[in-house]
Design an enzyme around this catalytic site. Structure first.
Site, PDB file in Angstrom:
ATOM      1  N   ASP A 152       0.905  -1.146   0.000  1.00  0.00           N
ATOM      2  CA  ASP A 152       0.000   0.000   0.000  1.00  0.00           C
ATOM      3  C   ASP A 152       0.942   1.193   0.000  1.00  0.00           C
ATOM      4  OD1 ASP A 152      -1.464   2.290   0.968  1.00  0.00           O
ATOM      5  OD2 ASP A 152      -3.093   0.895   1.360  1.00  0.00           O
ATOM      6  N   HIS A 153       1.017   1.900  -1.107  1.00  0.00           N
ATOM      7  CA  HIS A 153       2.086   2.897  -1.224  1.00  0.00           C
ATOM      8  C   HIS A 153       1.966   4.013  -0.179  1.00  0.00           C
ATOM      9  CE1 HIS A 153      -0.784   5.270  -3.639  1.00  0.00           C
ATOM     10  NE2 HIS A 153       0.002   6.297  -3.446  1.00  0.00           N
ATOM     11  N   HIS A 179      -5.736   2.852   1.498  1.00  0.00           N
ATOM     12  CA  HIS A 179      -4.832   3.923   1.946  1.00  0.00           C
ATOM     13  C   HIS A 179      -5.315   4.613   3.232  1.00  0.00           C
ATOM     14  CE1 HIS A 179      -3.229   3.171  -1.903  1.00  0.00           C
ATOM     15  NE2 HIS A 179      -3.932   4.037  -2.600  1.00  0.00           N
TER      16      HIS A 179
HETATM   17  C1  BG6 Z   1      -4.142   5.038  -5.987  1.00  0.00           C
HETATM   18  C2  BG6 Z   1      -5.527   5.210  -6.552  1.00  0.00           C
HETATM   19  O1  BG6 Z   1      -4.057   3.859  -5.253  1.00  0.00           O
HETATM   20  O2  BG6 Z   1      -3.844   6.139  -5.160  1.00  0.00           O
HETATM   21  C3  BG6 Z   1      -5.615   6.497  -7.335  1.00  0.00           C
HETATM   22  O3  BG6 Z   1      -5.839   4.110  -7.396  1.00  0.00           O
HETATM   23  C4  BG6 Z   1      -5.199   7.657  -6.478  1.00  0.00           C
HETATM   24  O4  BG6 Z   1      -6.934   6.698  -7.826  1.00  0.00           O
HETATM   25  C5  BG6 Z   1      -3.849   7.387  -5.821  1.00  0.00           C
HETATM   26  O5  BG6 Z   1      -5.110   8.794  -7.318  1.00  0.00           O
HETATM   27  C6  BG6 Z   1      -3.519   8.453  -4.807  1.00  0.00           C
HETATM   28  O6  BG6 Z   1      -2.179   8.325  -4.428  1.00  0.00           O
HETATM   29  P1  BG6 Z   1      -1.351   9.592  -3.977  1.00  0.00           P
HETATM   30  O7  BG6 Z   1      -0.053   9.050  -3.512  1.00  0.00           O
HETATM   31  O8  BG6 Z   1      -1.244  10.485  -5.182  1.00  0.00           O
HETATM   32  O9  BG6 Z   1      -2.152  10.242  -2.902  1.00  0.00           O
END
Ligand code: BG6
Length: 524
Positions: A198-199, A261
């Protein structure tokens, strides 16, 4: 002997990963080009990759090693850090990149792959370590895992080597499919081999929540129902769904961002201190948070969760299509691009404290923040200069952009009388002298190579998060009376989202009320 030892978080400061081959399934796709290889290249420039680190791309597209390398080079230039491309370094880096055409459904492709990997391994003296990266759409995943198992690619090559698998979200589309996916992966890989990315947990500012909470005597005693009135988590995006209509229309904001997230973020905000700073102790504590989430009852969904969808509008003079006009989106779609919800964490620490989450596409700005709203003092001695929503102490953990922490507190207005106005104490990561924030993918890939699973999601956590989300999805599906509210692109979502939080002396925090012309974050 099991070669999978638990490693200590932060160990990468002292350790260099062992040599390994990273096999990317779905190597010709967007994720590889935009994220994975640019991140690997950054790690290479920072001397953080092990010697003979090798990338083996595996995909169906008709490419060869040369054309694959060319496309990755473009990717690094287009999506990597602008100033970091260096032809000489690239020449060195690319030597260890290879491409193999595959047929995901054909077991012989995997047997071939195994032979090729063994050969590279022997030539470069890699020692058998393999990192299998699943950069493939969910439809193909189960079949690939099955074939990995059947071809023996799931196994460690020797007692001293490791094989790990990285899975990308989505981890299922709902509770049932998540259970099925976990069952399938666990059939061939032990949980210790599995790294679910989960990044959000790879973001420096998210990890810093743990340090803020557990390394600071000034915050720790206040972090509970006695002093905290409510907690707000906002993740707003100014972009729309870009070219992902096909994916997004079957997904929606609740599945795309909240289930993973934002609940992971909540885990760090709400967890108990782990007894050890060690992978499973930390993950046990976030799991307990997910297990303590009060299920939103069918009949409460309408009042506790609000969904919206952006409509056509003008942003900074440019016309922007509504969600239903986007490519690959059903013109009658009822998929949400915005969610706001209120819920509770039913445990000793958080009893009675409401949590509010809000996320959406095509909102005025890109910002993710956690706002801890503290209770007011018991008696108001002084007059306040600000409006009610600003009048109490707040701790704002800015996840992105402009990572940092802001504390808002009252101060005497200079001069006669005793009027109070709010002022800010503000820390920005960018003020640190030698700060070099690794991207989330750099951090997570490196952690996986080091065998540190702290920032990866365990099967039980995935399932607990789905258990919380599933009743909402069910009710939305079954009850057609539940509205989906339109909001003009470029605004803060449906106005009625204010009613979720209203009734208290608070409003949502609007980090940026007016659209800045350049669309950047502007602190008010
Ligand atoms: C991704 C979603 O997991 O996370 C995207 O699929 C979203 O829709 C993105 O834009 C958001 O990531 P970050 O790091 O830009 O907040």
């Amino acid at each position: 002997m099991n070669s999978e030892k638990e490693s200590t978080p932060g160990a990468q400061e002292e350790k260099m990963p062992e040599p390994c081959i990273m096999v990317i399934f779905g190597a010709s796709g967007d994720l590889t080009k935009r994220m994975l290889v640019p991140s690997l290249y950054e790690l290479f420039l920072d001397d953080l990759l092990p010697e003979n680190f090798t990338v083996a791309g595996f995909s169906r597209k008709e490419l060869n090693t040369e054309s694959f390398r060319e496309s990755l080079k473009e990717g690094i230039k287009d999506f990597g850090e602008a100033e970091s491309f260096n032809e000489e370094k690239w020449e060195k880096f690319k030597k260890n990149i290879f491409y193999f055409i595959s047929d995901y459904e054909d077991i012989n492709s995997y047997k071939d792959l195994k032979e090729k990997l063994d050969k590279i391994d022997a030539e470069k003296n890699i020692g058998g370590n393999r990192l299998l990266y699943m950069a493939v759409p969910p439809e193909g995943l189960l079949g690939i895992i099955e074939n990995l198992g059947k071809s023996g690619l799931n196994k460690n090559n020797s007692e001293d080597s490791w094989t790990r698998i990285i899975l990308e979200k989505p981890f299922g589309h709902d509770l049932e499919s998540a259970l099925k996916l976990n069952k399938k992966v666990n059939r061939y890989f032990s949980e210790k081999q599995i790294y679910r990315i989960d990044h959000y947990l790879g973001k420096e500012s998210v990890q810093n929540i743990l340090v803020t909470r557990f390394a600071n005597g000034i915050f720790e005693p206040l972090w509970n129902r006695n002093y905290i009135d409510h907690v707000e988590i906002t993740s707003s995006e100014s972009i729309g769904i870009e070219n992902r209509g096909g994916y997004y229309d079957h997904t929606g904001a609740l599945r795309d961002v909240v289930q993973n997230h934002l609940l992971q973020l909540l885990g760090y905000v709400a967890m108990e201190p782990p007894s050890l700073f060690e992978s499973n102790s930390i993950r046990d504590e976030s799991l307990k948070v997910f297990q303590s989430l009060r299920q939103i009852k069918k009949e409460d969904v309408n009042n506790s969760v609000l969904r919206g969808q952006y409509t056509a509008s003008h942003i900074r003079g440019k016309s922007v299509p509504g969600y239903r006009e986007e490519k690959d989106v059903d013109p009658d779609s009822r998929t949400e691009t915005y969610v706001a919800m209120k819920f509770y964490v039913d445990n000793w620490r958080w009893g009675g404290v409401p949590f509010y989450i809000r996320t959406g596409k095509r909102l005025p700005t890109r910002v993710t923040e956690v706002v801890i709203h503290f209770k007011p003092t018991p008696h108001h001695l002084f007059k306040r200069r600000t409006d009610i929503s600003q009048s109490y102490n707040m701790l704002v953990i800015r996840i992105q952009p402009d990572e940092g922490i802001l504390i808002k507190f009252g101060m005497k207005v200079p001069g006669g009388g005793f009027q109070v106005q709010n002022v800010n104490m503000d820390f920005h990561y960018s003020d640190l002298k030698d700060h070099n924030l690794h991207s989330a993918y750099e951090k997570l890939i490196l952690d996986c190579m080091l065998g540190d699973s702290t920032l990866f999601i365990r099967a039980d956590a995935v399932e607990a998060c789905w258990k919380f989300i599933q009743p909402i999805l069910d009710e939305w599906k079954e009850n057609h009376e539940i509205k989906i509210y339109g909001y003009p692109a470029g605004t803060w979502g449906p106005e009625c989202a204010d009613d979720l939080i209203a009734g208290k002396d608070f409003m949502w925090r609007y980090p940026c009320k007016n659209l800045a012309d350049d669309g950047t974050y502007c602190e008010l």
